[in-house]
Design a protein around this motif. Structure first.
Motif, mmCIF file in Angstrom:
data_model
loop_
_atom_site.group_PDB
_atom_site.id
_atom_site.type_symbol
_atom_site.label_atom_id
_atom_site.label_comp_id
_atom_site.label_asym_id
_atom_site.label_seq_id
_atom_site.Cartn_x
_atom_site.Cartn_y
_atom_site.Cartn_z
ATOM 1 N N TYR A 176 -6.699 1.670 7.480
ATOM 2 C CA TYR A 176 -6.666 2.816 8.389
ATOM 3 C C TYR A 176 -6.318 4.104 7.657
ATOM 4 N N THR A 177 -6.300 4.078 6.332
ATOM 5 C CA THR A 177 -5.786 5.228 5.589
ATOM 6 C C THR A 177 -6.529 6.512 5.920
ATOM 7 N N ARG A 178 -7.845 6.446 5.929
ATOM 8 C CA ARG A 178 -8.616 7.667 6.169
ATOM 9 C C ARG A 178 -8.308 8.248 7.553
ATOM 10 N N SER A 179 -8.211 7.386 8.561
ATOM 11 C CA SER A 179 -7.944 7.887 9.915
ATOM 12 C C SER A 179 -6.503 8.358 10.078
ATOM 13 N N CYS A 180 -5.624 7.927 9.160
ATOM 14 C CA CYS A 180 -4.217 8.334 9.248
ATOM 15 C C CYS A 180 -3.892 9.553 8.380
ATOM 16 N N LEU A 181 -4.886 10.065 7.657
ATOM 17 C CA LEU A 181 -4.625 11.194 6.777
ATOM 18 C C LEU A 181 -4.107 12.398 7.564
ATOM 19 N N PRO A 182 -2.930 12.898 7.236
ATOM 20 C CA PRO A 182 -2.448 14.107 7.899
ATOM 21 C C PRO A 182 -3.325 15.302 7.553
ATOM 22 N N GLU A 183 -3.300 16.294 8.400
ATOM 23 C CA GLU A 183 -4.083 17.503 8.154
ATOM 24 C C GLU A 183 -3.685 18.129 6.824
ATOM 25 N N ARG A 184 -4.678 18.499 6.039
ATOM 26 C CA ARG A 184 -4.518 19.167 4.749
ATOM 27 C C ARG A 184 -3.936 18.247 3.667
ATOM 28 N N PHE A 185 -3.828 16.956 3.932
ATOM 29 C CA PHE A 185 -3.263 16.023 2.949
ATOM 30 C C PHE A 185 -4.040 16.060 1.634
ATOM 31 N N SER A 187 -5.520 18.345 0.199
ATOM 32 C CA SER A 187 -5.401 19.578 -0.579
ATOM 33 C C SER A 187 -4.082 19.663 -1.340
ATOM 34 N N ILE A 188 -3.220 18.669 -1.172
ATOM 35 C CA ILE A 188 -1.933 18.662 -1.868
ATOM 36 C C ILE A 188 -2.123 17.990 -3.227
ATOM 37 N N PRO A 189 -1.855 18.691 -4.344
ATOM 38 C CA PRO A 189 -2.136 18.129 -5.678
ATOM 39 C C PRO A 189 -1.473 16.781 -5.929
ATOM 40 N N GLN A 190 -0.260 16.569 -5.428
ATOM 41 C CA GLN A 190 0.478 15.335 -5.698
ATOM 42 C C GLN A 190 -0.179 14.104 -5.075
ATOM 43 N N THR A 191 -1.085 14.330 -4.156
ATOM 44 C CA THR A 191 -1.687 13.191 -3.454
ATOM 45 C C THR A 191 -2.976 12.699 -4.112
ATOM 46 N N GLU A 192 -3.356 13.280 -5.231
ATOM 47 C CA GLU A 192 -4.635 12.940 -5.857
ATOM 48 C C GLU A 192 -4.726 11.448 -6.187
ATOM 49 N N LEU A 193 -3.681 10.896 -6.803
ATOM 50 C CA LEU A 193 -3.694 9.481 -7.169
ATOM 51 C C LEU A 193 -3.766 8.597 -5.926
ATOM 52 N N TYR A 194 -3.052 8.998 -4.895
ATOM 53 C CA TYR A 194 -3.048 8.224 -3.642
ATOM 54 C C TYR A 194 -4.458 8.189 -3.042
ATOM 55 N N ILE A 195 -5.132 9.324 -3.033
ATOM 56 C CA ILE A 195 -6.494 9.395 -2.498
ATOM 57 C C ILE A 195 -7.443 8.528 -3.326
ATOM 58 N N LYS A 196 -7.276 8.524 -4.652
ATOM 59 C CA LYS A 196 -8.116 7.699 -5.507
ATOM 60 C C LYS A 196 -7.942 6.223 -5.175
ATOM 61 N N LYS A 197 -6.717 5.810 -4.886
ATOM 62 C CA LYS A 197 -6.473 4.419 -4.501
ATOM 63 C C LYS A 197 -7.179 4.087 -3.195
ATOM 64 N N MET A 198 -7.116 4.998 -2.243
ATOM 65 C CA MET A 198 -7.778 4.775 -0.961
ATOM 66 C C MET A 198 -9.272 4.563 -1.168
ATOM 67 N N LEU A 199 -9.867 5.393 -2.004
ATOM 68 C CA LEU A 199 -11.307 5.290 -2.242
ATOM 69 C C LEU A 199 -11.656 3.983 -2.944
ATOM 70 N N LYS A 200 -10.790 3.532 -3.846
ATOM 71 C CA LYS A 200 -11.015 2.247 -4.511
ATOM 72 C C LYS A 200 -10.963 1.101 -3.500
ATOM 73 N N ARG A 201 -10.012 1.160 -2.578
ATOM 74 C CA ARG A 201 -9.908 0.102 -1.560
ATOM 75 C C ARG A 201 -11.160 0.072 -0.693
ATOM 76 N N GLU A 202 -11.670 1.249 -0.383
ATOM 77 C CA GLU A 202 -12.880 1.298 0.442
ATOM 78 C C GLU A 202 -14.081 0.695 -0.269
ATOM 79 N N GLN A 203 -13.994 0.589 -1.590
ATOM 80 C CA GLN A 203 -15.065 -0.048 -2.373
ATOM 81 C C GLN A 203 -14.759 -1.526 -2.631
ATOM 82 N N GLY A 204 -13.703 -2.047 -1.994
ATOM 83 C CA GLY A 204 -13.390 -3.459 -2.097
ATOM 84 C C GLY A 204 -12.435 -3.831 -3.218
#
Length: 230
Positions: A176-185, A187-204
């Motif tokens: 549910y990560t994508r649907s739980c993303l807070p507004e403007r999340f 755009s926060i530089p510190q969240t880059e690694l977290y977003i990359k993990k989410m995208l990896k999970r979406e690829q299995g």
């Protein structure tokens, strides 16, 4: 000993559940966490020539137990269930509760009770490897809804999770990560690694967030009081 964890996305078009396989190196012995849907789990087991000995269930909701009976019949495996929901779990054979420690396939697993989403919800914690399977109590960036429990119960369950080591890896029951993303999340530089993990999970791929990351970014884990949680 480090064990391999294989994520399986189930009910993909409806609920985006995760089932997990935990395998022991150099053996075919396997544990299933939340048998959400039989077919994709069986396909993954056969692909890797694995044989499940146990299904570990976090709670009784249909989207976490739908594959129990089919898999149990095919592989003759035991089904571990929360003691407080034992009669609600299809095919349940072994009841567990807070503080129990079970050893399966050379894997040490600690039981943590976490009411809130349901009254008998439990978590499975691997203390030697610092991995936590959270079912529908904790998701990435959010938490499960209060279907049966109270906000106070959920708050105390979250405090129990927060007390674990910061490098604990979190394995939630849904993607549910994508649907739980807070507004403007994003755009926060510190969240880059977290977003990359989410995208990896979406690829299995297996790319768990750590408890430290959830404490930093999940607004529900930021709450230090019940009032803040609500």
């Amino acid at each position: 000993m480090t064990h391999e964890i294989i994520p399986i996305l189930c009910n993909e078009k409806k609920m985006a559940n995760y089932a997990y396989l935990i395998t022991t190196p150099k053996t075919s012995q396997t544990i299933i966490i939340d048998a959400a849907e039989a077919n994709p789990i069986i396909q993954e087991l056969e692909k890797h020539h694995l044989h499940p000995t146990h299904i570990l269930t976090t709670h009784h909701h249909f989207d976490h137990v739908e594959g129990n009976l089919t898999i149990k019949e095919k592989y003759n495996c035991e089904i571990i269930a929360p003691q407080k929901e034992f009669n609600q779990i299809p095919g349940a054979t072994i009841a567990v509760q807070e503080g129990d420690i079970i050893n399966i396939c050379d894997i040490k697993i600690q039981i943590l009770e976490a009411p809130g989403h349901t009254l008998g919800h439990i978590l499975y914690y691997l203390p030697d490897e610092q991995k936590l399977f959270t079912g529908d109590t904790l998701f990435n960036l959010c938490i499960g809804g209060l279907f049966e429990g109270t906000a106070e119960q959920m708050f105390h369950s979250l405090q129990k999770i927060k007390s674990l080591p910061n490098n604990t890896e979190i394995f939630p029951g849904h993607e549910y990560t994508r649907s739980c993303l807070p507004e403007r999340f994003t755009s926060i530089p510190q969240t880059e690694l977290y977003i990359k993990k989410m995208l990896k999970r979406e690829q299995g791929h297996l790319a768990p967030a750590t408890l430290e990351e959830e404490k930093a970014f999940n607004p529900y884990l930021k709450a230090d009081t019940l009032t803040e949680l609500m």
